[in-house]
Scaffold this motif. Structure first.
Motif, PDB file in Angstrom:
ATOM      1  N   GLY A 131       1.919 -25.595  50.756  1.00  0.00           N
ATOM      2  CA  GLY A 131       1.710 -24.943  52.047  1.00  0.00           C
ATOM      3  C   GLY A 131       2.195 -23.512  52.103  1.00  0.00           C
ATOM      4  O   GLY A 131       1.960 -22.817  53.072  1.00  0.00           O
ATOM      5  N   GLY A 132       2.861 -23.016  51.076  1.00  0.00           N
ATOM      6  CA  GLY A 132       3.466 -21.696  51.139  1.00  0.00           C
ATOM      7  C   GLY A 132       2.672 -20.586  50.494  1.00  0.00           C
ATOM      8  O   GLY A 132       3.149 -19.462  50.412  1.00  0.00           O
ATOM      9  N   LEU A 133       1.469 -20.857  50.046  1.00  0.00           N
ATOM     10  CA  LEU A 133       0.689 -19.838  49.352  1.00  0.00           C
ATOM     11  C   LEU A 133       0.283 -18.701  50.282  1.00  0.00           C
ATOM     12  O   LEU A 133       0.410 -17.531  49.922  1.00  0.00           O
ATOM     13  CB  LEU A 133      -0.548 -20.466  48.707  1.00  0.00           C
ATOM     14  CG  LEU A 133      -1.439 -19.513  47.938  1.00  0.00           C
ATOM     15  CD1 LEU A 133      -0.681 -18.917  46.763  1.00  0.00           C
ATOM     16  CD2 LEU A 133      -2.688 -20.207  47.456  1.00  0.00           C
ATOM     17  N   THR A 134      -0.173 -19.019  51.469  1.00  0.00           N
ATOM     18  CA  THR A 134      -0.611 -17.984  52.401  1.00  0.00           C
ATOM     19  C   THR A 134       0.537 -17.056  52.761  1.00  0.00           C
ATOM     20  O   THR A 134       0.383 -15.830  52.744  1.00  0.00           O
ATOM     21  CB  THR A 134      -1.187 -18.627  53.678  1.00  0.00           C
ATOM     22  OG1 THR A 134      -2.240 -19.506  53.311  1.00  0.00           O
ATOM     23  CG2 THR A 134      -1.705 -17.575  54.627  1.00  0.00           C
ATOM     24  N   THR A 169       3.373 -11.833  52.247  1.00  0.00           N
ATOM     25  CA  THR A 169       4.602 -11.114  51.952  1.00  0.00           C
ATOM     26  C   THR A 169       4.405 -10.155  50.782  1.00  0.00           C
ATOM     27  O   THR A 169       4.908  -9.033  50.797  1.00  0.00           O
ATOM     28  CB  THR A 169       5.738 -12.099  51.627  1.00  0.00           C
ATOM     29  OG1 THR A 169       5.901 -12.992  52.728  1.00  0.00           O
ATOM     30  CG2 THR A 169       7.044 -11.374  51.386  1.00  0.00           C
ATOM     31  N   MET A 170       3.654 -10.571  49.794  1.00  0.00           N
ATOM     32  CA  MET A 170       3.402  -9.693  48.642  1.00  0.00           C
ATOM     33  C   MET A 170       2.546  -8.494  49.034  1.00  0.00           C
ATOM     34  O   MET A 170       2.784  -7.381  48.576  1.00  0.00           O
ATOM     35  CB  MET A 170       2.704 -10.476  47.531  1.00  0.00           C
ATOM     36  CG  MET A 170       3.605 -11.405  46.773  1.00  0.00           C
ATOM     37  SD  MET A 170       2.726 -12.348  45.522  1.00  0.00           S
ATOM     38  CE  MET A 170       1.978 -11.060  44.557  1.00  0.00           C
ATOM     39  N   ASN A 171       1.558  -8.690  49.887  1.00  0.00           N
ATOM     40  CA  ASN A 171       0.651  -7.608  50.266  1.00  0.00           C
ATOM     41  C   ASN A 171       1.260  -6.669  51.300  1.00  0.00           C
ATOM     42  O   ASN A 171       1.086  -5.460  51.224  1.00  0.00           O
ATOM     43  CB  ASN A 171      -0.665  -8.163  50.806  1.00  0.00           C
ATOM     44  CG  ASN A 171      -1.537  -8.709  49.705  1.00  0.00           C
ATOM     45  OD1 ASN A 171      -1.395  -8.348  48.552  1.00  0.00           O
ATOM     46  ND2 ASN A 171      -2.443  -9.595  50.078  1.00  0.00           N
ATOM     47  N   GLU A 172       1.951  -7.209  52.286  1.00  0.00           N
ATOM     48  CA  GLU A 172       2.439  -6.401  53.395  1.00  0.00           C
ATOM     49  C   GLU A 172       3.926  -6.092  53.306  1.00  0.00           C
ATOM     50  O   GLU A 172       4.410  -5.232  54.018  1.00  0.00           O
ATOM     51  CB  GLU A 172       2.151  -7.113  54.716  1.00  0.00           C
ATOM     52  CG  GLU A 172       0.669  -7.303  54.963  1.00  0.00           C
ATOM     53  CD  GLU A 172       0.399  -8.104  56.207  1.00  0.00           C
ATOM     54  OE1 GLU A 172       1.372  -8.469  56.899  1.00  0.00           O
ATOM     55  OE2 GLU A 172      -0.766  -8.367  56.493  1.00  0.00           O
TER      56      GLU A 172
END
Length: 71
Positions: A33-36, A41-44
């Protein structure tokens, strides 16, 4: 084609060794469930603008109080 239906996936160690030569790539290890959330977090990055606005208002209020009551 029947080969498209094969569901053989490489192991984690095989993937890590395959991307070891590419410094720009990395393997994400997240729960189901934590992929999104991880991708956001990686992108923004970590959103700190709310803390900045709160601290700005706090310091502005402190400055107003100091200017008003400082003698």
């Amino acid at each position: 084609d029947r080969t498209e239906s094969l569901l053989d996936f490489p192991e984690t160690e095989d993937l890590e060794s395959a991307i070891a030569d590419h410094p720009g790539m990395r393997l994400l290890k997240v729960s189901a469930g934590g992929l999104t959330q991880r991708l956001l977090t990686m992108n923004e990055g970590i959103r700190l603008w709310k803390w900045c606005v709160l601290l700005t208002l706090l310091f502005l209020a402190a400055e107003v109080l100091l200017l008003r009551f400082w003698k």
